[in-house]
Design a protein around this motif. Structure first.
Motif, PDB file in Angstrom:
ATOM      1  N   ALA A 119      40.048  42.725  46.287  1.00 55.93           N
ATOM      2  CA  ALA A 119      40.647  43.394  47.440  1.00 55.93           C
ATOM      3  C   ALA A 119      42.153  43.538  47.287  1.00 55.93           C
ATOM      4  O   ALA A 119      42.769  44.377  47.956  1.00 55.93           O
ATOM      5  N   ASP A 120      42.768  42.709  46.444  1.00 50.28           N
ATOM      6  CA  ASP A 120      44.227  42.766  46.244  1.00 50.28           C
ATOM      7  C   ASP A 120      44.517  42.414  44.791  1.00 50.28           C
ATOM      8  O   ASP A 120      44.692  41.233  44.434  1.00 50.28           O
ATOM      9  N   GLN A 121      44.534  43.439  43.923  1.00 49.76           N
ATOM     10  CA  GLN A 121      44.699  43.216  42.496  1.00 49.76           C
ATOM     11  C   GLN A 121      46.071  42.598  42.149  1.00 49.76           C
ATOM     12  O   GLN A 121      46.203  41.915  41.132  1.00 49.76           O
ATOM     13  N   ASP A 122      47.060  42.859  42.960  1.00 46.56           N
ATOM     14  CA  ASP A 122      48.405  42.351  42.658  1.00 46.56           C
ATOM     15  C   ASP A 122      48.662  40.948  43.211  1.00 46.56           C
ATOM     16  O   ASP A 122      49.742  40.382  43.014  1.00 46.56           O
ATOM     17  N   SER A 123      47.708  40.382  43.952  1.00 44.85           N
ATOM     18  CA  SER A 123      47.887  39.035  44.497  1.00 44.85           C
ATOM     19  C   SER A 123      48.022  38.017  43.353  1.00 44.85           C
ATOM     20  O   SER A 123      47.262  38.055  42.380  1.00 44.85           O
ATOM     21  N   ALA A 124      49.021  37.121  43.471  1.00 41.18           N
ATOM     22  CA  ALA A 124      49.331  36.174  42.391  1.00 41.18           C
ATOM     23  C   ALA A 124      48.650  34.827  42.630  1.00 41.18           C
ATOM     24  O   ALA A 124      48.724  34.266  43.732  1.00 41.18           O
TER      25      ALA A 124
END
Length: 237
Positions: free
Chosen positions: A177-182
């Protein structure tokens, strides 16, 4: 027969008696003279003997005083000798103690040299191991960064427990749902060269087990792969 009343006879008797008296008187004078001479000789002898005795007494007194002086001097020298012997004994004891301290110090120096040599060898081996780990990190960085969106950062630890340079492994493409979440794992190296996992964000309950397995296998790539799997599993829940 001559009569006693004869004047010639009387004169002869008187002369004879006078002669006898003179002889006795002369003998008596000789005796007195002899006695006087003997007395004088005796006095001289007594005086000489007395002078000799007095002189001997004075000599004996001087000899006694000399002996007493020698005794005092001998006692003084004996006391001084005992004091010197005691001082020498203390010096010898001090020298022996210093020799013992010297031997102990030499042993400590030799021990420190041995420990320094071992530590030097350990540092060399740790440096070699760290270089090997760095190469593994570089390889892992290329693999994970190119194919899995992994970013590796170098940070400086500021807390009392975490000091020195640390590495942050930043995973992305974890949450669909959030590919850029670290998703982040921070790790460093202990003094013995083994890996030390500092933290993870979000927190992973299995992190201690993964750290233990990493220390046993020294396989960083497998560790990062397992961390990624855990993050993916947690993101899907």
């Amino acid at each position: 027969m001559t009569s006693i009343t004869d004047p010639k006879m009387s004169d002869m008797f008187t002369n004879a008696m006078r002669e006898i008296h003179n002889k006795h008187l002369k003998a008596h004078e000789e005796i007195i003279d002899t006695t006087v001479e003997l007395c004088q000789s005796h006095r001289q002898f007594v005086k000489s003997a007395l002078d000799t005795c007095l002189k001997k007494c004075k000599e004996d007194e001087m000899l006694f005083e000399t002996i007493q002086t020698f005794k005092k001097d001998l006692q003084h020298k004996s006391t001084s000798l005992k004091e010197k012997q005691h001082a020498i004994s203390e010096v010898i004891s001090e020298v022996q103690q210093k020799e013992m301290q010297k031997d102990i110090l030499i042993q400590k120096i030799e021990k420190l040299k041995g420990e320094h040599a071992k530590r030097k060898d350990l540092i060399k081996s740790q440096n070699k191991a760290n270089k090997d780990r760095l190469r593994n990190l570089q390889k892992a960085r290329l693999v994970f960064q190119d194919h899995l969106g992994l970013e590796i950062r170098t940070i400086q630890g500021k807390t009392q427990l975490v000091k020195g340079e640390k590495l942050q492994f930043v995973f992305r493409h974890i949450n669909p749902a959030d590919q850029d979440s670290a998703y982040i794992v921070t790790m460093g190296l202990k003094e013995d060269g083994s890996y030390q996992i500092v933290s993870s964000d979000p927190s992973l309950e299995c992190l201690p087990d993964l750290e233990k397995r990493l220390q046993e296998t020294n396989n960083l790539q497998a560790f990062l792969a397992n961390i990624r799997k855990e993050f993916i599993s947690q993101a899907r829940c």
